[in-house]
Design a protein around this motif. Structure first.
Motif, short mmCIF file in Angstrom:
data_model
loop_
_atom_site.label_atom_id
_atom_site.label_comp_id
_atom_site.label_asym_id
_atom_site.label_seq_id
_atom_site.Cartn_x
_atom_site.Cartn_y
_atom_site.Cartn_z
N SER A 24 -3.86 -22.31 22.70
CA SER A 24 -3.59 -22.95 24.00
C SER A 24 -2.19 -22.63 24.49
O SER A 24 -1.97 -22.35 25.67
CB SER A 24 -3.78 -24.46 23.90
N THR A 25 -1.23 -22.70 23.57
CA THR A 25 0.16 -22.44 23.95
C THR A 25 0.34 -21.00 24.40
O THR A 25 1.01 -20.73 25.41
CB THR A 25 1.10 -22.76 22.77
N ARG A 26 -0.29 -20.07 23.72
CA ARG A 26 -0.17 -18.66 24.11
C ARG A 26 -0.77 -18.43 25.50
O ARG A 26 -0.21 -17.70 26.31
CB ARG A 26 -0.84 -17.74 23.08
N ARG A 27 -1.90 -19.09 25.78
CA ARG A 27 -2.52 -18.93 27.12
C ARG A 27 -1.56 -19.40 28.22
O ARG A 27 -1.50 -18.80 29.29
CB ARG A 27 -3.83 -19.71 27.20
N VAL A 28 -0.82 -20.47 27.96
CA VAL A 28 0.14 -20.96 28.95
C VAL A 28 1.29 -19.96 29.09
O VAL A 28 1.69 -19.60 30.20
CB VAL A 28 0.66 -22.37 28.58
N LEU A 29 1.82 -19.47 27.97
CA LEU A 29 2.93 -18.50 28.03
C LEU A 29 2.50 -17.21 28.74
O LEU A 29 3.32 -16.58 29.42
CB LEU A 29 3.43 -18.18 26.62
N GLU A 30 1.25 -16.82 28.59
CA GLU A 30 0.75 -15.61 29.26
C GLU A 30 0.80 -15.72 30.78
O GLU A 30 0.79 -14.71 31.48
CB GLU A 30 -0.69 -15.32 28.82
N ARG A 31 0.86 -16.93 31.31
CA ARG A 31 0.85 -17.15 32.76
C ARG A 31 2.24 -17.25 33.37
O ARG A 31 2.38 -17.33 34.59
CB ARG A 31 0.09 -18.44 33.10
N GLY A 59 12.47 -20.05 32.71
CA GLY A 59 12.78 -19.15 31.59
C GLY A 59 13.28 -19.89 30.36
O GLY A 59 12.90 -19.57 29.24
N GLN A 60 14.15 -20.90 30.55
CA GLN A 60 14.64 -21.68 29.42
C GLN A 60 13.51 -22.44 28.74
O GLN A 60 13.41 -22.46 27.51
CB GLN A 60 15.72 -22.65 29.88
N LEU A 61 12.67 -23.09 29.55
CA LEU A 61 11.57 -23.87 28.98
C LEU A 61 10.57 -22.97 28.26
O LEU A 61 10.16 -23.26 27.13
CB LEU A 61 10.88 -24.69 30.08
N ALA A 62 10.19 -21.88 28.89
CA ALA A 62 9.24 -20.96 28.26
C ALA A 62 9.83 -20.36 26.98
O ALA A 62 9.12 -20.23 25.97
CB ALA A 62 8.84 -19.86 29.24
N SER A 63 11.10 -20.02 26.99
CA SER A 63 11.75 -19.49 25.78
C SER A 63 11.76 -20.53 24.67
O SER A 63 11.54 -20.20 23.50
CB SER A 63 13.18 -19.04 26.10
N HIS A 64 12.02 -21.79 25.03
CA HIS A 64 12.02 -22.86 24.03
C HIS A 64 10.63 -23.00 23.40
O HIS A 64 10.49 -23.07 22.18
CB HIS A 64 12.46 -24.17 24.69
N VAL A 65 9.60 -23.02 24.24
CA VAL A 65 8.23 -23.13 23.74
C VAL A 65 7.92 -21.93 22.83
O VAL A 65 7.35 -22.09 21.74
CB VAL A 65 7.22 -23.22 24.90
N ALA A 66 8.31 -20.75 23.24
CA ALA A 66 8.05 -19.54 22.45
C ALA A 66 8.79 -19.55 21.12
O ALA A 66 8.30 -19.00 20.13
CB ALA A 66 8.42 -18.30 23.26
N GLN A 67 9.95 -20.18 21.07
CA GLN A 67 10.77 -20.19 19.86
C GLN A 67 10.38 -21.30 18.88
O GLN A 67 10.67 -21.20 17.69
CB GLN A 67 12.24 -20.34 20.26
N LEU A 68 9.70 -22.32 19.35
CA LEU A 68 9.39 -23.46 18.48
C LEU A 68 8.62 -23.11 17.21
O LEU A 68 8.95 -23.63 16.14
CB LEU A 68 8.66 -24.55 19.27
N PRO A 69 7.60 -22.26 17.24
CA PRO A 69 6.89 -21.97 15.97
C PRO A 69 7.81 -21.44 14.87
O PRO A 69 7.65 -21.80 13.70
CB PRO A 69 5.84 -20.94 16.36
N ASP A 70 8.79 -20.62 15.22
CA ASP A 70 9.72 -20.11 14.22
C ASP A 70 10.51 -21.26 13.60
O ASP A 70 10.66 -21.35 12.39
CB ASP A 70 10.67 -19.09 14.85
N TRP A 71 10.99 -22.16 14.45
CA TRP A 71 11.76 -23.30 13.96
C TRP A 71 10.88 -24.22 13.12
O TRP A 71 11.29 -24.69 12.06
CB TRP A 71 12.35 -24.05 15.16
N VAL A 72 9.66 -24.46 13.56
CA VAL A 72 8.75 -25.36 12.85
C VAL A 72 8.42 -24.83 11.45
O VAL A 72 8.25 -25.62 10.52
CB VAL A 72 7.47 -25.61 13.67
N SER A 73 8.35 -23.54 11.29
CA SER A 73 8.02 -22.99 9.97
C SER A 73 9.02 -23.44 8.91
O SER A 73 8.65 -23.61 7.74
CB SER A 73 7.92 -21.47 10.02
N SER A 74 10.27 -23.69 9.30
CA SER A 74 11.28 -24.14 8.33
C SER A 74 10.98 -25.53 7.78
O SER A 74 11.51 -25.91 6.74
CB SER A 74 12.67 -24.12 8.96
N MET A 75 10.13 -26.28 8.44
CA MET A 75 9.80 -27.62 7.96
C MET A 75 9.03 -27.56 6.64
O MET A 75 9.01 -28.53 5.90
CB MET A 75 9.00 -28.37 9.02
N PHE A 76 8.40 -26.43 6.39
CA PHE A 76 7.67 -26.25 5.14
C PHE A 76 8.45 -25.44 4.12
O PHE A 76 8.13 -25.46 2.94
CB PHE A 76 6.33 -25.54 5.39
#
Length: 169
Positions: A17-24, A42-59
């Protein structure tokens, strides 16, 4: 069986779902913002795009310090194109997918801390950080991005079913 197996299906649906939004995201409108106190598109879309990388550190780590003493401060992504947004997002999704796949049940109650230099923002069990500051945080900002798209008259993709722009059928 590992309880983290329950995370993978939800994770995959949310990432799709997130990728479909970023594609638009319209590349010619990255500097647009709905209000002076708001992120630009651009800031908001970049933040959304960067979140998965940051979230991976939680594990994979005991915490995250975005202003470590003696080290470089965390830098927010500043994507200049849809291609950059999607590459950043896809790379982070791969890291997150791997982190979820290798996560162990016996570590999910361990504490994880977010810091900015010497300031501690929170310390919570790893599973709670993933839920609140990972998934919920990402869904929240994805929804904001959907509002931006609507305000720019860009067709909004469905996330939990069809949108007004993607009727059923």
């Amino acid at each position: 069986m590992s309880s983290t197996r329950y995370l993978a299906p939800e994770f995959e649906l949310e990432m799709q779902s997130t990728r479909r939004v970023l594609e638009r995201v319209p590349e010619d409108r990255l500097a647009w913002q709905p209000h002076p106190k708001s992120y630009t598109l651009g800031q908001l879309a970049s933040h959304v795009a960067q979140l998965p990388d940051w979230v991976s550190s939680m594990f994979t780590a005991d915490g995250f310090n975005f202003r470590p003493e003696g080290g470089p401060a965390y830098r927010a992504a500043k994507c200049e194109s849809r291609r950059e947004l999607l590459e950043l997002f896809d790379s982070g999704v791969q890291k997150m997918r791997s982190a979820i796949a290798t996560a162990r049940d016996d570590t999910q109650d361990e504490l994880w801390t977010l810091r900015g230099g010497d300031v501690e923002f929170f310390t919570l069990p790893r599973w709670q950080v993933y839920r609140q500051w990972g998934m919920n945080h990402m869904v929240h900002h994805r929804a904001q991005l959907g509002v931006y798209l609507r305000l720019l008259d860009v067709p909004v993709p469905g996330t939990y079913g069809p949108s007004a722009d993607t009727p059923p059928g």
